[in-house]
Design a protein around this motif. Structure first.
Motif, PDB file in Angstrom:
ATOM      1  N   PRO A  93       0.913  -1.241   0.061  1.00 17.77           N
ATOM      2  CA  PRO A  93       0.052   0.000   0.011  1.00 17.77           C
ATOM      3  C   PRO A  93       0.879   1.199   0.214  1.00 17.77           C
ATOM      4  N   PHE A  94       1.895   1.333   0.843  1.00 17.72           N
ATOM      5  CA  PHE A  94       2.829   2.304   0.623  1.00 17.72           C
ATOM      6  C   PHE A  94       3.393   2.725  -0.596  1.00 17.72           C
ATOM      7  N   ILE A  95       4.040   1.569  -1.142  1.00 15.10           N
ATOM      8  CA  ILE A  95       4.492   1.836  -2.712  1.00 15.10           C
ATOM      9  C   ILE A  95       3.555   2.403  -3.606  1.00 15.10           C
ATOM     10  N   ILE A  96       2.242   1.755  -3.805  1.00 14.68           N
ATOM     11  CA  ILE A  96       1.202   2.343  -4.529  1.00 14.68           C
ATOM     12  C   ILE A  96       0.898   3.660  -4.098  1.00 14.68           C
ATOM     13  N   GLY A  97       0.727   4.176  -2.952  1.00 15.90           N
ATOM     14  CA  GLY A  97       0.520   5.596  -2.579  1.00 15.90           C
ATOM     15  C   GLY A  97       1.618   6.458  -3.018  1.00 15.90           C
ATOM     16  N   ALA A  98       2.897   5.970  -2.903  1.00 15.39           N
ATOM     17  CA  ALA A  98       4.167   6.768  -3.255  1.00 15.39           C
ATOM     18  C   ALA A  98       4.021   6.977  -4.872  1.00 15.39           C
ATOM     19  N   VAL A  99       3.674   5.949  -5.592  1.00 17.05           N
ATOM     20  CA  VAL A  99       3.420   6.102  -7.015  1.00 17.05           C
ATOM     21  C   VAL A  99       2.284   7.055  -7.498  1.00 17.05           C
ATOM     22  N   LEU A 100       1.189   7.019  -6.621  1.00 17.01           N
ATOM     23  CA  LEU A 100       0.291   7.879  -6.797  1.00 17.01           C
ATOM     24  C   LEU A 100       0.553   9.260  -6.751  1.00 17.01           C
ATOM     25  N   LEU A 101       1.308   9.440  -5.768  1.00 19.01           N
ATOM     26  CA  LEU A 101       1.762  10.913  -5.299  1.00 19.01           C
ATOM     27  C   LEU A 101       2.744  11.365  -6.274  1.00 19.01           C
ATOM     28  N   VAL A 102       3.689  10.391  -7.036  1.00 17.39           N
ATOM     29  CA  VAL A 102       4.705  10.924  -7.908  1.00 17.39           C
ATOM     30  C   VAL A 102       4.003  11.254  -9.351  1.00 17.39           C
ATOM     31  N   LEU A 103       2.932  10.506  -9.568  1.00 19.41           N
ATOM     32  CA  LEU A 103       2.325  10.473 -10.938  1.00 19.41           C
ATOM     33  C   LEU A 103       1.309  11.695 -11.023  1.00 19.41           C
ATOM     34  N   MET A 104       0.970  12.155  -9.721  1.00 19.43           N
ATOM     35  CA  MET A 104      -0.267  13.224  -9.777  1.00 19.43           C
ATOM     36  C   MET A 104       0.216  14.538 -10.663  1.00 19.43           C
ATOM     37  N   PRO A 105       1.465  15.140 -10.441  1.00 14.55           N
ATOM     38  CA  PRO A 105       1.916  16.441 -11.328  1.00 14.55           C
ATOM     39  C   PRO A 105       2.207  15.860 -12.692  1.00 14.55           C
ATOM     40  N   THR A 106       2.372  14.514 -12.885  1.00 12.64           N
ATOM     41  CA  THR A 106       2.570  14.277 -14.274  1.00 12.64           C
ATOM     42  C   THR A 106       1.455  14.086 -14.998  1.00 12.64           C
ATOM     43  N   MET A 107       0.115  13.565 -14.088  1.00 15.46           N
ATOM     44  CA  MET A 107      -0.961  13.494 -14.748  1.00 15.46           C
ATOM     45  C   MET A 107      -1.708  14.875 -15.214  1.00 15.46           C
ATOM     46  N   ARG A 108      -1.112  15.843 -14.403  1.00 15.99           N
ATOM     47  CA  ARG A 108      -1.692  17.076 -14.507  1.00 15.99           C
ATOM     48  C   ARG A 108      -1.423  17.670 -15.658  1.00 15.99           C
ATOM     49  N   ARG A 109       0.050  17.429 -16.175  1.00 22.04           N
ATOM     50  CA  ARG A 109       0.599  18.093 -17.221  1.00 22.04           C
ATOM     51  C   ARG A 109       0.034  17.199 -18.610  1.00 22.04           C
ATOM     52  N   HIS A 110      -0.358  15.801 -18.372  1.00 23.18           N
ATOM     53  CA  HIS A 110      -1.187  15.460 -19.487  1.00 23.18           C
ATOM     54  C   HIS A 110      -2.475  16.001 -19.883  1.00 23.18           C
ATOM     55  N   LEU A 111      -3.072  16.830 -18.735  1.00 21.95           N
ATOM     56  CA  LEU A 111      -4.405  17.259 -19.106  1.00 21.95           C
ATOM     57  C   LEU A 111      -4.496  18.827 -19.822  1.00 21.95           C
ATOM     58  N   PRO A 112      -5.274  19.080 -20.531  1.00 23.16           N
ATOM     59  CA  PRO A 112      -5.422  20.336 -21.106  1.00 23.16           C
ATOM     60  C   PRO A 112      -5.609  21.274 -19.782  1.00 23.16           C
ATOM     61  N   LEU A 113      -5.050  22.679 -20.274  1.00 21.34           N
ATOM     62  CA  LEU A 113      -5.096  23.552 -19.094  1.00 21.34           C
ATOM     63  C   LEU A 113      -6.453  23.957 -18.681  1.00 21.34           C
ATOM     64  N   ASP A 114      -7.647  23.757 -19.526  1.00 16.06           N
ATOM     65  CA  ASP A 114      -9.157  24.066 -19.061  1.00 16.06           C
ATOM     66  C   ASP A 114      -9.695  22.866 -18.396  1.00 16.06           C
ATOM     67  N   ASP A 115      -8.977  21.801 -18.411  1.00 13.71           N
ATOM     68  CA  ASP A 115      -9.527  20.506 -17.766  1.00 13.71           C
ATOM     69  C   ASP A 115      -9.488  20.569 -16.246  1.00 13.71           C
ATOM     70  N   PRO A 116     -10.927  20.574 -15.609  1.00 10.67           N
ATOM     71  CA  PRO A 116     -11.087  20.677 -14.077  1.00 10.67           C
ATOM     72  C   PRO A 116     -10.564  19.804 -13.564  1.00 10.67           C
ATOM     73  N   ARG A 117     -10.053  18.602 -14.227  1.00 10.49           N
ATOM     74  CA  ARG A 117      -9.464  17.702 -13.101  1.00 10.49           C
ATOM     75  C   ARG A 117      -8.104  17.941 -12.818  1.00 10.49           C
ATOM     76  N   ARG A 118      -7.239  19.012 -13.509  1.00  8.81           N
ATOM     77  CA  ARG A 118      -6.071  19.518 -13.019  1.00  8.81           C
ATOM     78  C   ARG A 118      -6.357  20.045 -11.557  1.00  8.81           C
ATOM     79  N   VAL A 119      -7.355  20.503 -11.259  1.00 10.07           N
ATOM     80  CA  VAL A 119      -7.637  21.055  -9.958  1.00 10.07           C
ATOM     81  C   VAL A 119      -7.869  19.791  -8.977  1.00 10.07           C
ATOM     82  N   ALA A 120      -8.500  18.664  -9.457  1.00  9.45           N
ATOM     83  CA  ALA A 120      -8.744  17.539  -8.751  1.00  9.45           C
ATOM     84  C   ALA A 120      -7.434  16.835  -8.308  1.00  9.45           C
TER      85      ALA A 120
END
Length: 831
Positions: free
Chosen positions: A100-127
């Motif tokens: 569970p800790f490794i999955i959580g760490a991967v999730l935290l690391v990927l969150m900024p990356t996932m933001r960069r893959h979203l359009p600037l006007d995509d509300p999920r960037r806020v999420a």
């Protein structure tokens, strides 16, 4: 706010999809296996976690904010459940929370990356910004804090000091003198345990806790004898503890060669090859040591420090041999083909006056002759007038094995003086020509001890094969199985018997050499015998009559043996016990939560009712297993202070009885039929059941029970108190990745104590020799060995005045440690 929560038509980032897919699959696996566990009465945690992970995995495809929130909540719930089950015990916590800790760490690391893959006007960037990320980070930080706290303590350790232990009276005779009738010089080592008392204690004081860190390799000798030769059984092992007599070391190799080395340099002086016949039905191939008979009237051999003195000793002995056929002193070597050979320690030649041309045939009078199936793997017992021989028989091959008879021979001529057969104990007169001993009677395969002042030899006894089914054992067999027996040296008759296990169905034979030591208990001086056992007891007995010095309690035992058998209603438990606590589901372990889940399911599928759960066709957990809390290495005892250095190990095994349709079909040879003359072990031909025994491990080969699996512990034998205990050894040589994590691993091979306040152990499963402060058990030195060190170290004084530590590193076939052929001597730098 509603735009943040509502899904949008644009697809989720591909990284989120991958992670979501992983969680979805893992969730369904946990849900299915966790549901299975819950259905057999186990924890609901895994099924509920699997359901939560499946939901999180689905959310990761479109509702990232909710996925992070749910994962954080699941993580906190997992941490709370883990703390409820195991508290601040780090390694059980790591097994539960690692994934569970490794999955959580991967999730935290990927969150900024996932933001960069979203359009600037995509509300999920806020999420993908706080507060969900903050909640997850806080939950993971809580686990990190728990981990830090758990790293600062070892819940399995006992902290204490032996410095307050009262020393024994300095005016009393040494235990070596009282037991053997001859005091061994301080700088020598005349028997497997240094003396016939079996204490594994050196009175040398040069190496201390203050300077042991300066030990350096002084010399190394290679015998040239490694396992892996044609006809070798799996358990081909280098377990020898050399002798040191005069200025020579004497040792034997797994393939039965005998060597003499110069003690100060390691130079080979002579080598004897007994020409052991091939094609042997061997279960074990080893030689734990030689036995020594000093010259008549002497406590030690002639000093052979110089070439002149060595030549003088050789000439004198050779002269005696030439004129009388007798040797002034003798080394005794048992061979794998069933001979006991007497050698002249000065020359390495046989002593013709002993037996027939220097050897006694141990197959004489033996039933079911099958070369290799019977021989003495341990050194024989030597007294002033007798040489006493036990032996090992094939374990669980059939009901038609050899006898476990104990025989005493005249030390000069090799003539049989008496024989004690545990299945026919009253007939001790030498067996008449043409007669045979009782087949399948309990044997004594380990090292015996002697008290010549009392005129008694003390034998640790095994069982009648098969070990796991005892429906046809006779009353005499029942009485003497898994016991300590004291025999009179003069007649071979039993003086007393103390049974350590009643109606043994667990292969809990008595594996360790009894240790003889005089203790002060409640103000009274007691001639004691300390007997370590596989089930973890330290029975302390009065060696005069076998009565317990510390209380022994008969404890109710589980019932319900296999068809045609029975179980004893109670079993003896000593006041000094390293008996592991009964296993519970929460004690199951694994590298990950997944193999831990497998172990939990297996725990509920197997029969387990605590200690002494009988073997079954269902399959039973045997804890501790037949590896033993203590094995042939025994313990080391300081006879001056009455302190013991012990090496408890805990590994659960499984024992499954397989009904036999006939007396010939091989049922449990999972690696295929044995080759050549090697026996089909655990088939129990002639009994109703074969037995499948193996360690209780996960599919990854990891023990299903949580560490530590091996510790070192100090015991004050005067009051029966365990003073300190610490986990010992790393998984460096046991895991695929050689990381020296100190989980605490088992050891096989005994410890050594010295008067300098230092103990040594080389038998841990990670190929190190280590030194410990005897007072508190702390490790204070270690050195890497070239192979497994599954032998008992010894210490002696060299001709240069230095104290040496001698370690044999050759590996052990059953434990899989690295093979080798090294004899290594350590010493402090010359002054």
């Amino acid at each position: 706010m509603s735009s943040v929560l509502a899904p949008t038509p644009s697809p989720a980032p591909w990284l989120a999809r991958i992670l979501g897919g992983v969680l979805l699959v893992a969730g369904f696996v946990l849900l299915a296996a966790g549901g299975w566990l819950a259905s057999v009465g186990g924890s609901w945690y895994y099924a509920l976690t699997g359901l939560a992970w499946a939901v999180i995995g689905a959310l990761m495809w479109g509702r990232l904010r909710e996925a992070v929130y749910v994962y954080a909540a699941c993580f906190i719930a997992s941490l709370a459940w883990s703390l409820w089950e195991v508290g601040l015990d780090w390694w059980p916590l790591a097994a539960r929370m690692g994934v569970p800790f490794i999955i959580g760490a991967v999730l935290l690391v990927l969150m900024p990356t996932m933001r960069r893959h979203l359009p600037l006007d995509d509300p999920r960037r806020v999420a993908l910004r706080s507060p969900p990320a903050v909640v997850l980070m806080v939950s993971m930080a809580a686990f990190a804090a728990v981990a830090l706290v758990s790293w600062t303590r070892d819940l399995h350790a006992i902290e204490g000091s032996m410095q307050d232990a009262a020393p024994a009276s300095a005016s009393r005779p040494t235990a070596a003198a009282s037991a053997t009738g001859a005091e061994v010089p301080d700088g020598e080592w005349h028997a497997y345990g240094r003396t016939a008392a079996g204490q594994r204690y050196s009175p040398l004081t040069q190496i201390t806790a203050a300077n042991v860190g300066d030990l350096k390799l002084a010399w190394e000798f290679h015998t040239g004898d490694k396992r892996g030769q044609p006809g070798d059984p799996k358990e081909t092992t280098f377990e020898v503890t050399p002798l040191k007599i005069g200025e020579r070391l004497f040792l034997c190799t797994p393939h039965q060669q005998v060597l003499a080395l110069e003690a100060t340099t390691g130079r080979e002086l002579w080598r004897y090859d007994p020409q052991v016949r091939g094609e042997l039905a061997l279960q074990h191939l080893t030689c734990r040591g030689l036995s020594y008979q000093p010259p008549s009237g002497a406590a030690q051999a002639p000093d052979t420090t110089s070439a002149a003195s060595a030549a003088s000793a050789t000439d004198a002995t050779a002269g005696a041999t030439a004129s009388t056929g007798a040797c002034a002193a003798k080394l005794f070597m048992p061979t794998a083909d069933g001979r006991l050979i007497a050698l002249d320690p000065a020359t390495g030649k046989t002593c013709p006056a002993f037996g027939r041309n220097g050897a006694v045939d141990l197959w004489a009078g033996m039933p079911n002759v099958k070369p290799g199936a019977y021989y003495a793997t341990s050194p024989v017992v030597v007294t002033r007038q007798r040489v006493i021989v036990g032996g090992t028989v094939l374990d669980n091959a059939s009901t038609k094995e050899q006898s476990g008879v104990i025989r005493a021979y005249d030390i000069q001529t090799g003539a049989l003086v008496w024989n004690w057969d545990s299945a026919n104990p009253d007939a001790t007169a030498p067996l008449a020509a043409g007669q045979t001993y009782t087949p399948n009677s309990p044997n004594s395969w380990s090292v015996a001890s002697v008290d010549e002042t009392l005129g008694l030899v003390y034998l640790p006894m095994g069982n009648q094969p098969p070990d796991q089914w005892g429906g046809k054992r006779s009353p005499a067999v029942e009485k003497h199985s898994s016991s300590v027996v004291a025999l009179e040296l003069a007649t071979g008759r039993a003086k007393w018997v103390f049974q350590t296990v009643h109606h043994d169905l667990w292969d809990y034979d008595v594996p360790s050499q009894p240790v003889l030591v005089d203790l002060t208990v409640k103000g009274q001086r007691v001639p004691a015998l300390v007997q370590p056992t596989k089930q973890g007891e330290l029975f302390v007995l009065d060696r005069r009559d076998g009565t317990p010095v510390f209380p022994v309690t008969e404890t109710p035992a589980p019932q319900g043996a296999a068809a045609g058998d029975f179980t004893a209603p109670t079993q003896p438990v000593s006041a000094i016990s390293f008996n592991p606590p009964a296993l519970k589901e929460r004690d199951m372990w694994g590298v990950t939560m997944f193999d831990q889940l497998w172990c939990r399911i297996a725990f509920h599928q197997l029969r387990y009712e605590g200690r002494f759960t009988p073997p079954s066709t269902q399959g039973s957990i045997i804890n501790p297993g037949n590896f033993g809390v203590f094995n042939w290495g025994s313990i080391a005892v300081d006879p001056v202070r009455g302190l013991a250095f012990t090496t408890p190990a805990v590994l659960a095994f499984t024992s499954t009885l397989v009904p036999r349709p006939d007396a010939t079909t091989q049922l449990v040879q999972d690696d295929g039929p044995p080759t050549g003359a090697l026996p089909a072990l655990n088939e129990n031909f002639g009994a109703p059941f074969a037995a499948r025994m193996k360690p209780f491990t996960s599919p990854l080969g990891i023990p299903c029970q949580a560490p530590p699996w091996g510790t070192v512990a100090g015991v004050d034998l005067n009051n029966g108190r365990v003073v300190w205990r610490h986990r010992n050894g790393t998984v460096r040589d046991l895991s695929p990745v050689p990381v020296p994590i100190k989980l605490g691993v088992p050891s096989l091979g005994g410890p050594l104590m010295t008067a300098g306040g230092v103990a040594f152990l080389s038998g841990s499963m990670d190929d190190y020799v280590r030194a410990y402060d005897v007072n508190n058990g702390r490790q204070i030195w270690q050195d890497r060995l070239p192979a497994g060190g599954q032998a008992t170290p010894m210490s002696y004084l060299g001709a240069d005045g230095r104290q040496y530590l001698l370690v044999v590193a050759g590996g052990h076939g059953s434990t899989g440690t690295r093979p080798g052929d090294s004899v290594r001597a350590y010493a402090l730098e010359k002054r």
